[in-house]
Motif scaffolding. Sequence first.
Motif: not given
Length: 241
Positions: A178-191
């Motif tokens: 699900x996170x990978x699909x969100x990244x494909x759609x343009x979302x940035x993830x910070x950790x």
Amino acid sequence: MNASMNKKLGTIPKYIEVKRSRNSDEESDEQPENFLGFFESSVTISQVRVFLDETVREPKYYRQVLTRLDSLGEHDQLEFRINTYGGNLDSTLALVNVIQNTEADVIGYIDGVAASAGSIIALSCPTVHVAPHATMMVHSAFGGSAGILNNLANHSSFIDKQVRTLMKDVYSGFLTDEELEQVYLGRELWFNSDEICTRLERRFALHKAQHEEQQQMLEQLEQAANEPDKPVVKRKVKPKA
């Protein structure tokens, strides 16, 4: 270049002959072959440290580094000190290919931030060390080009497929589907560092389970191939009277 540093340890193999010490009043007419000699050799070890602490630049900038890394052997060690917000995708792919193909022990150190291409390089390393307060950012590729409209559409479609394949390989087990699909759609993830470590541990456990499953399947196939064929039993047929 200030991007690499080599350290070599070791000596040339040499033959050492052992001789017994003797008193001054003893005669020295004994021949060397009366004593057992031995060979001594040492392994030359190279430790290469590459600092990725700037924007990832064009591929030719890493030519000398890639040439040196490609020559490393199984006894050598390669370290990447990562503190970058990312950059050129082609250079990133070249560095990832070296990491995947080298026989050396590869260790990635996230000293500060591993963002974009920096996260791809870090997660491509078999061993990753995370510094306190280190951060990671994951997002999809971005860029621009000019030209004939149909060619632009084809190029964009090609890049999208290439990036999706790369990200699926690199972030497998680190990001959820699900996170990978969100990244494909343009979302940035910070950790933060704790989240990075937790996800690395989860990915390690997943990859270990997959490796053990593959090893078990290979052992079963090998065992089945080595089993002797069952003997064929033929019955004797009595001739008719």
